[in-house]
Each structure stands twice: as C-alpha cells, then as structure tokens.
Design a protein around this motif. Sequence first.
Motif, PDB file in Angstrom:
ATOM      1  N   LEU A 221       0.801  -1.218   0.000  1.00  0.00           N
ATOM      2  CA  LEU A 221       0.000   0.000   0.000  1.00  0.00           C
ATOM      3  C   LEU A 221       0.835   1.269   0.000  1.00  0.00           C
ATOM      4  O   LEU A 221       0.390   2.299  -0.490  1.00  0.00           O
ATOM      5  CB  LEU A 221      -0.946  -0.016   1.201  1.00  0.00           C
ATOM      6  CG  LEU A 221      -2.013  -1.116   1.092  1.00  0.00           C
ATOM      7  CD1 LEU A 221      -2.537  -1.497   2.452  1.00  0.00           C
ATOM      8  CD2 LEU A 221      -3.151  -0.669   0.204  1.00  0.00           C
ATOM      9  N   SER A 222       2.066   1.208   0.523  1.00  0.00           N
ATOM     10  CA  SER A 222       2.856   2.438   0.534  1.00  0.00           C
ATOM     11  C   SER A 222       3.393   2.743  -0.864  1.00  0.00           C
ATOM     12  O   SER A 222       3.484   3.902  -1.262  1.00  0.00           O
ATOM     13  CB  SER A 222       3.985   2.359   1.558  1.00  0.00           C
ATOM     14  OG  SER A 222       4.854   1.289   1.264  1.00  0.00           O
ATOM     15  N   ALA A 263      -3.882  -2.412   8.985  1.00  0.00           N
ATOM     16  CA  ALA A 263      -3.106  -3.644   9.137  1.00  0.00           C
ATOM     17  C   ALA A 263      -1.710  -3.507   8.575  1.00  0.00           C
ATOM     18  O   ALA A 263      -0.841  -4.319   8.869  1.00  0.00           O
ATOM     19  CB  ALA A 263      -3.820  -4.806   8.451  1.00  0.00           C
ATOM     20  N   VAL A 264      -1.475  -2.493   7.750  1.00  0.00           N
ATOM     21  CA  VAL A 264      -0.164  -2.348   7.128  1.00  0.00           C
ATOM     22  C   VAL A 264       0.857  -1.956   8.181  1.00  0.00           C
ATOM     23  O   VAL A 264       0.694  -0.963   8.869  1.00  0.00           O
ATOM     24  CB  VAL A 264      -0.191  -1.259   6.044  1.00  0.00           C
ATOM     25  CG1 VAL A 264       1.179  -1.090   5.438  1.00  0.00           C
ATOM     26  CG2 VAL A 264      -1.205  -1.606   4.989  1.00  0.00           C
ATOM     27  N   PRO A 265       1.917  -2.748   8.325  1.00  0.00           N
ATOM     28  CA  PRO A 265       2.933  -2.373   9.300  1.00  0.00           C
ATOM     29  C   PRO A 265       3.647  -1.098   8.850  1.00  0.00           C
ATOM     30  O   PRO A 265       4.009  -0.969   7.690  1.00  0.00           O
ATOM     31  CB  PRO A 265       3.898  -3.554   9.307  1.00  0.00           C
ATOM     32  CG  PRO A 265       3.325  -4.579   8.400  1.00  0.00           C
ATOM     33  CD  PRO A 265       2.271  -3.952   7.576  1.00  0.00           C
ATOM     34  N   VAL A 266       3.806  -0.172   9.771  1.00  0.00           N
ATOM     35  CA  VAL A 266       4.438   1.105   9.442  1.00  0.00           C
ATOM     36  C   VAL A 266       5.921   1.024   9.782  1.00  0.00           C
ATOM     37  O   VAL A 266       6.267   0.625  10.892  1.00  0.00           O
ATOM     38  CB  VAL A 266       3.791   2.240  10.255  1.00  0.00           C
ATOM     39  CG1 VAL A 266       4.396   3.569   9.904  1.00  0.00           C
ATOM     40  CG2 VAL A 266       2.301   2.246  10.031  1.00  0.00           C
ATOM     41  N   PRO A 267       6.781   1.377   8.846  1.00  0.00           N
ATOM     42  CA  PRO A 267       8.215   1.252   9.126  1.00  0.00           C
ATOM     43  C   PRO A 267       8.730   2.346  10.050  1.00  0.00           C
ATOM     44  O   PRO A 267       9.596   3.128   9.693  1.00  0.00           O
ATOM     45  CB  PRO A 267       8.870   1.319   7.741  1.00  0.00           C
ATOM     46  CG  PRO A 267       7.881   2.002   6.885  1.00  0.00           C
ATOM     47  CD  PRO A 267       6.522   1.770   7.466  1.00  0.00           C
ATOM     48  N   ASN A 268       8.156   2.446  11.214  1.00  0.00           N
ATOM     49  CA  ASN A 268       8.582   3.409  12.203  1.00  0.00           C
ATOM     50  C   ASN A 268       8.093   2.911  13.554  1.00  0.00           C
ATOM     51  O   ASN A 268       6.900   2.816  13.788  1.00  0.00           O
ATOM     52  CB  ASN A 268       7.961   4.774  11.887  1.00  0.00           C
ATOM     53  CG  ASN A 268       8.381   5.821  12.891  1.00  0.00           C
ATOM     54  OD1 ASN A 268       9.143   5.525  13.829  1.00  0.00           O
ATOM     55  ND2 ASN A 268       7.883   7.027  12.730  1.00  0.00           N
ATOM     56  N   PRO A 269       9.039   2.567  14.443  1.00  0.00           N
ATOM     57  CA  PRO A 269       8.615   1.963  15.713  1.00  0.00           C
ATOM     58  C   PRO A 269       8.056   2.974  16.714  1.00  0.00           C
ATOM     59  O   PRO A 269       7.497   2.572  17.725  1.00  0.00           O
ATOM     60  CB  PRO A 269       9.903   1.327  16.243  1.00  0.00           C
ATOM     61  CG  PRO A 269      11.003   2.080  15.602  1.00  0.00           C
ATOM     62  CD  PRO A 269      10.497   2.611  14.295  1.00  0.00           C
ATOM     63  N   ARG A 272       4.456   2.624  18.639  1.00  0.00           N
ATOM     64  CA  ARG A 272       3.793   1.419  18.150  1.00  0.00           C
ATOM     65  C   ARG A 272       2.854   0.809  19.190  1.00  0.00           C
ATOM     66  O   ARG A 272       1.945   0.076  18.847  1.00  0.00           O
ATOM     67  CB  ARG A 272       4.824   0.396  17.707  1.00  0.00           C
ATOM     68  CG  ARG A 272       5.716  -0.131  18.816  1.00  0.00           C
ATOM     69  CD  ARG A 272       6.738  -1.108  18.256  1.00  0.00           C
ATOM     70  NE  ARG A 272       7.613  -1.617  19.304  1.00  0.00           N
ATOM     71  CZ  ARG A 272       8.647  -2.411  19.092  1.00  0.00           C
ATOM     72  NH1 ARG A 272       8.934  -2.779  17.864  1.00  0.00           N
ATOM     73  NH2 ARG A 272       9.397  -2.829  20.070  1.00  0.00           N
ATOM     74  N   ARG A 277      -5.180  -0.781  15.757  1.00  0.00           N
ATOM     75  CA  ARG A 277      -5.150  -1.709  14.636  1.00  0.00           C
ATOM     76  C   ARG A 277      -6.462  -2.467  14.589  1.00  0.00           C
ATOM     77  O   ARG A 277      -6.901  -3.017  15.600  1.00  0.00           O
ATOM     78  CB  ARG A 277      -3.978  -2.665  14.799  1.00  0.00           C
ATOM     79  CG  ARG A 277      -3.891  -3.683  13.711  1.00  0.00           C
ATOM     80  CD  ARG A 277      -2.485  -4.203  13.600  1.00  0.00           C
ATOM     81  NE  ARG A 277      -1.602  -3.212  13.027  1.00  0.00           N
ATOM     82  CZ  ARG A 277      -0.285  -3.359  12.968  1.00  0.00           C
ATOM     83  NH1 ARG A 277       0.290  -4.411  13.455  1.00  0.00           N
ATOM     84  NH2 ARG A 277       0.444  -2.424  12.403  1.00  0.00           N
TER      85      ARG A 277
END
Lengths: 337, 345
Positions: A221-222, A263-269, A272, A277
Amino acid sequence: MAAMGEPILEVRDLVKYFPLTRGIVVRKQIGAIRAVDGVSFDLRRGETLGIVGESGCGKSTLAKLLMALERPTSGSVRINGREVARARGGELKRVRRNIQMVMQDPYTSLNPRMTVGDIVGEPFEIHRDVAPKGDRRRRVRELLEVVGLDPDHVNRYPHQFSGGQRQRIGIARGLALRPEIIVCDEPVSALDVSIQAQVVNLLARLQDEFGLAYVFIAHDLSVVRHISDRVGVMYLGKMVELGKETEIYDRPTHPYTQALLSAVPVPNPEGRERRERIILHGDPPSPADPPSGCRFRTRCWKAAEICAVEEPPLRIRPGTGHASACHFAETRDVTPA
Amino acid sequence: MKKTSTPMVPAGRAPGGEPLLVVDDLHVEFTTRQGVVRAVNGVSYSLNPGETLAVLGESGSGKSVTAQAIMGILDTPPARVSRGEIRFRGTDLLRLPEEARSRIRGRRIAMIFQDALSALNPVFTVGFQIGEMFRVHRGASRRDAEKKAIELMDRVRIPGARQRVHDYPHQFSGGMRQRIMIAMSIALDPEVLIADEPTTALDVTVQAQIMELLAELRRESDMGLILITHDLGVVADVADRIAVMYGGRIVEKAPVHDIYRTPAHPYAKGLLDSVPRVDQKGQELFAIKGMPPNLLDMPSGCSFHPRCPYRQDDCVTDAPPLYEIGPTRASACHYWREVLDGSHG
C-alpha cells in the motif's frame, strides 16, 4: 500529474465468472467463481490508478480482462472509445497495441531461450507495421537505454540478469509499441527491497516521458500511495471504494479499506504501543459463494440487517467526497501520521 | 519415555548470565560447481528469553542460512559450518552428537517456515501432523496426541478445531496453514522460536493476525523469538533489537528505536530512506544504486562499497570490522560517524 479530460480507458460493469464444473465425461456446471463482479472505472491520459486488495479479490483477473487475455462474462472495456472486450482478429490486435502489461515475476515472464533483443523486439514481429524490419534493432537498443540497461547487452539471455534488470527488460517490452496504457500487475513485489525503489522511480520517469497511464495493481500500500493519483480498493470481486489517493489513505470510509490500511505495518517503531489496529477475523469468504448483500458483512463490525439484504452500490455518500460501497460509510483516519 | 529436558543442555539460565542463545562468529560455506560460496561470514548475535530479535536482509544475505545452522537442518554437503559456535544455554550445539541435537530440534528450538503449504505433508491430516510432535517427542498415544492437537489448534485460533482436525492441508487457507505451522512449532513449548519470513506469503490483514498471535504466544511463555524478514514495517512493529545482514555478514546491530531514528550503516540507512513516505509524493524515491552482491564474486573490502555513497578508498581494500559504537549498538562501516551525522541531518 493527474491529467484531466477524456478518459482513455473506460470500464463499465465488468463481470467475469469462471464456471465450476463436475464430471469428466458429462460436464455439468455446478456453480461459478465470481472473480470480477461489476467493476466500473475510468482512466485518463497520464494518470495512475492504483488497485489494491488481497489475494482472491479479483485484481489479477481484472488485469487480464483489460488486456483482453480473458473474455468478460458481461460488461465493457473501451480504449479510446473502442470496445476491447468483444474485439476479434485484426481489430483486437489494433486495440491491444495501445495497452501493454508488466508482469509480477521477472523470472517466469521472460522466455529463457530468447535473447533480450528478441524479447524486447518481439512486439515488432507481431505488429509488423510499427517498425520497419531494418529499424528494429535500433529501436530495441533505444528501448534498453530508456529503461536503464546497457544496449550492448542485447544478445544476452535473461539468466544473465538480476531480478531488477529482468523487470526492466519486461518494462522495455511493454514500451515497445508506444502504448498509452500499461497495466502493471505487482511489478515490484518479487524484487529485493533495495531494488524496488529503482523500479518504482523508473516507472514514474517513463510516465512523465511518454505520458503513460498506469493501472497499478499491487498489495504494497505504501508503493501504491506513492505512485497513484487515484486508488480503487477491491474485495471479493467488487470495487468497494474509489477515490483520490489522499481520500483513500487519509479519509477512508469503507470498513474494509480502514481495516486494510490499519493492518499495514508502518516502518517506524515510534508509538507502536498506542497504534490502533483493526484486526479482521477469519478469512475472506469463497468467491464461489459470496455472502448476500454486502460481501464484506461477514467480517464487518458495522454489519446490520440491511447489509445482508441490500447490496450497497459504489457511490458518493453524504458527508464523504468520494465513492464508497458501504451503507454506513463514514470517515475514519487509520494511518498514523 | 517421558523426558522433559535434554541432560546435556541444562534447563534454566546458563551459568555466568549468558543469553539464551548465542551465535558466535559463525561461518557457513557451500561447495558449488562454480566454487565455494561463503554464505555466512562471521555472524554473531544473541537472544534473551522473551525477546524478539529481527534479522533483516535481502535474498542471499545469509539470514536464512544462519537460522538453518541454528536448527541444524543445513544440507551437508553442500553446506558446511566451517567455523564458529552456536551456544544454547551455554552449550555449543555444533559440538553435540546428532542424537542429542535432535532432542533439542523442534522441542527446545523450533522453527516456522515461509511457505506453509510446502512445509506441511499433503497426505496426512493436520491433526496427525500436529499430533506427531507429541507422539515422536513425548511418546503420546494416538488418541492423546489428537487431543493435544485440538488444544493447540484452539490456541492458535483455528475456528472449529474439533471438526477440522481431520482435514488435510489443502483444505485450509494460507493464513490457517501458517497457524497450523505455528501450532506445530509451539507444541512442545520451545524456548527459542525461529520464524523465517512467516508472513511473506500472506495478505496484510492475515499478516496482522499472525504477528499478533506470535506476539501473544511470546508474552505467555517467555520464549525468545528470532524473526527473519525483509519487511521494514514488520520489524518496526514487533522487534526489540535488529541485526541487519548484507552479503553474509551483520552490518548493523541496534535496538529497534535507535536504528529507525539514526541508522549507522549506509545500507540500513539506504533501506530506510527508500521507503515511500507521504511527504515525498510525486518525488523520486531514494534508491540504493546497483544490486546485491554475487556471493561467488564478492567485492573486495566492504561488500557494500560498490553501492555506497559514503565510500572512501580504504573501503575497497579493508573490510570493516563490526565496530562497537555504543553500549548496545554496532556498525560495520569505517565511516559510521558520518552516517550517523547524516541520519541526524
């Protein structure tokens, strides 16, 4: 980038059912897989329409229908006003010239026994009037250069190239006939992460250079957000939401879109632990036997009686600026800033 | 035949406070017709109980080979562990006789594979396959094993476990098959679980379900989790610490928050920079140039140098060691200070 004006691709009520049969000697149809079930959209010159959805939602069947690799059960696909879905013979060949495809897997979509020159030049063999024979070699070298490959590698075979380079070969082949539309079916998902950005950049550059319109089918999705002007979300053969990229990502109104985005994991912790979700339960129902009414209702937290009875059409609803196929469409921001 | 622990590897914490699992200077070679491939070239990492370590890398980086070496499932030949130790609770697994090792494999160190369909046997029911863990390792009867299988299927939230225990793998969806794999891997309460790209073949909504399930299981049991992936999003979601691999080596090790904020190796930085961000819409994405190295023909010096924007002359000649750049961080770059500075700016 979003060009206005006449759509070059018009899709109306497109339907594709695959028959389910039983018996070997006497074949009896016992049902149908409703792979694509009433999809409509327009694509304008120079525009990118992203199509997202999970496996089984019908996005790859849609791609094949656009390419006239499958015949629709009903509905129409028009390119520059010409019907593709029912075109045959010479007519089909002419409309196909305008729409080309880049496939997902560069390891299986290139013939290992053909040289790169033959692969990229093959469209000229089929459409002989596009480039005179003496000119083809030069055109192939030009195409390789356009996609960032060394034109001197024209006599090499696919196995001598890496995944990213093979995808470039596939793109060069897609460009050969100077189409106005390119259907990209998961063009980067088979590539290494460090290579994906290169190919996305290439596609964006080619779009500017040749005024291409893309139908960009992907599950990342990104990447879709980055490249698309508008985005359509599919679920079980239906388009459930369609709008501008910012409308879909920042103000999604369909519960399925909201669940998908969250649901898309975001590349930024950062943060979190607090991230909201929406976890969907179960799996999508079988497209051979979709639920009555709204197809998402079996997994939807908003489902009410009306959802089982009445199928929500894809249209703009009060309070939202873009089309959504939910009786209870309302904006909810689910992507973290 | 009711044995709960292997006598050669003590249960409980190892003496001297050593972590649960330590991979120490591991080298793995493959002998191929084209020559010797050094797939893993001096990899070291450690795992504590209850911790999630993410091993991030692309195909060919050696991340899966390292995991296979820990499990002891490398095909030998062509593969060979040529140097190093893998210490599980203080005992070097590589020096154990095969019999002792097989008592650890699957029981105390378990693994989940990427492709659940090909990892499951198509001709046996899932209940039989899950139950096999109890029959083989615990000597349970068929009936008891099936009961356990149903319990486990419930635990990994497969709906209608009692009815579905006699179904075959092809009757399940991809997400459900991965749950079956997870059920098998946690059957014997392992202390270490290695998950090799557990969600790569799955859709995002299913991926979210599986990651949630793994996190829950880990919380319940204090199990250490090694998560092997190439997905920066998944790592950011669940990892405590990260080891980034490139060309058979670890190039950066750091706690998860540090590396996303300020990566200290050009490759890690390049990967993070190439993720599409909302505010970059319409612009060119940052792309790491070139392509991953050919393991048969590794670049001299630092194997990332042909692609690196920070390259200097010594990078071509001298392979950088993994510099300790802080109490919990390490980077295999001669110019990690510059990379860190670039990350801040």
